[in-house]
Scaffold this motif. Structure first.
Motif, PDB file in Angstrom:
ATOM      1  N   ARG A 102       0.835  -1.058  -0.207  1.00  0.00           N
ATOM      2  CA  ARG A 102      -0.110   0.152  -0.006  1.00  0.00           C
ATOM      3  C   ARG A 102       0.777   1.307  -0.018  1.00  0.00           C
ATOM      4  O   ARG A 102       0.619   2.201  -0.656  1.00  0.00           O
ATOM      5  N   TRP A 103       2.041   1.319   0.548  1.00  0.00           N
ATOM      6  CA  TRP A 103       2.856   2.385   0.642  1.00  0.00           C
ATOM      7  C   TRP A 103       3.412   2.641  -0.569  1.00  0.00           C
ATOM      8  O   TRP A 103       3.711   3.824  -1.006  1.00  0.00           O
ATOM      9  N   LEU A 104       3.849   1.578  -1.172  1.00  0.00           N
ATOM     10  CA  LEU A 104       4.481   1.729  -2.809  1.00  0.00           C
ATOM     11  C   LEU A 104       3.393   2.136  -3.781  1.00  0.00           C
ATOM     12  O   LEU A 104       3.763   2.836  -4.528  1.00  0.00           O
ATOM     13  N   ILE A 105       2.308   1.604  -3.243  1.00  0.00           N
ATOM     14  CA  ILE A 105       1.220   2.023  -4.344  1.00  0.00           C
ATOM     15  C   ILE A 105       0.566   3.519  -4.376  1.00  0.00           C
ATOM     16  O   ILE A 105      -0.237   4.025  -5.174  1.00  0.00           O
ATOM     17  N   ALA A 106       1.055   3.862  -3.406  1.00  0.00           N
ATOM     18  CA  ALA A 106       0.292   5.479  -2.889  1.00  0.00           C
ATOM     19  C   ALA A 106       0.758   6.550  -4.086  1.00  0.00           C
ATOM     20  O   ALA A 106       2.118   6.414  -4.619  1.00  0.00           O
ATOM     21  N   PRO A 107      -0.190   7.255  -4.669  1.00  0.00           N
ATOM     22  CA  PRO A 107       0.207   8.179  -5.613  1.00  0.00           C
ATOM     23  C   PRO A 107       1.432   8.915  -5.356  1.00  0.00           C
ATOM     24  O   PRO A 107       1.614   9.407  -4.280  1.00  0.00           O
ATOM     25  N   ARG A 108       2.298   9.264  -6.107  1.00  0.00           N
ATOM     26  CA  ARG A 108       3.453  10.444  -6.132  1.00  0.00           C
ATOM     27  C   ARG A 108       3.749  11.004  -7.341  1.00  0.00           C
ATOM     28  O   ARG A 108       3.443  10.575  -8.424  1.00  0.00           O
ATOM     29  N   SER A 109       4.478  12.192  -7.004  1.00  0.00           N
ATOM     30  CA  SER A 109       4.765  12.949  -8.190  1.00  0.00           C
ATOM     31  C   SER A 109       6.250  12.996  -8.548  1.00  0.00           C
ATOM     32  O   SER A 109       6.819  13.760  -8.421  1.00  0.00           O
ATOM     33  N   THR A 110       6.790  11.842  -8.572  1.00  0.00           N
ATOM     34  CA  THR A 110       8.168  11.405  -8.811  1.00  0.00           C
ATOM     35  C   THR A 110       8.434  10.824 -10.417  1.00  0.00           C
ATOM     36  O   THR A 110       7.416  10.469 -10.891  1.00  0.00           O
ATOM     37  N   VAL A 111       9.663  10.529 -10.746  1.00  0.00           N
ATOM     38  CA  VAL A 111      10.131  10.057 -11.945  1.00  0.00           C
ATOM     39  C   VAL A 111       9.575   8.661 -11.889  1.00  0.00           C
ATOM     40  O   VAL A 111       9.325   8.159 -13.082  1.00  0.00           O
ATOM     41  N   VAL A 112       9.638   7.908 -10.800  1.00  0.00           N
ATOM     42  CA  VAL A 112       9.246   6.630 -10.943  1.00  0.00           C
ATOM     43  C   VAL A 112       7.940   6.413 -10.123  1.00  0.00           C
ATOM     44  O   VAL A 112       7.853   6.759  -9.072  1.00  0.00           O
TER      45      VAL A 112
END
Length: 138
Positions: A102-112
């Protein structure tokens, strides 16, 4: 009309529900272009979470010749380490497989970044991870 496959209880008994997301590399966020560079797979019933990655540098360079390949590789490796748990997972080391996913699939505004989460059924989450990598990334 499209035919739908209905899963009968006898078919589903040997398989478990899993969730997966594709890891995308977006070298220039303002352009919105991305390439698939890995998959995250989580199977709650088996306590399984893993990531497999593959960075196609030629495709990356086609989108952005100045992309930070080393930084992107490091970010992809970090995702794999968080999935694996243990000392390499940093603060997530003590979390269970579900919390790490769940932490890894949280939306982010990063390159990956992760794409949308999808579901399926599998008898072998590890084999499914490899199959999804081959199907969606390579």
């Amino acid at each position: 009309m499209t035919e739908r496959h209905i899963i009968r209880p006898s078919e589903a008994n040997d398989r478990d529900v899993y969730e997966y997301a594709v890891l995308q590399v977006v070298p220039r966020v303002e352009r919105g272009e991305c390439i698939n560079a890995g998959v995250l797979v989580y199977c709650r019933a088996r306590g399984y979470v893993a990531a497999r990655t593959h960075l196609d540098e030629a495709r990356l360079r086609a989108l952005d010749p100045t992309a930070d390949t080393a930084g992107i590789r490091a970010a992809l490796a970090a995702v794999e380490k968080v999935c694996a748990g243990g000392d390499g997972a940093g603060q997530a080391a003590g979390d269970d497989a579900g919390r790490r996913f769940r932490w890894l699939i949280a939306p982010r505004s990063t390159v990956v970044r992760p794409g949308p989460v999808h579901t399926g059924l599998t008898a072998d989450p590890e084999a499914e991870t490899g199959r999804l990598l081959d199907l969606l990334v390579r």
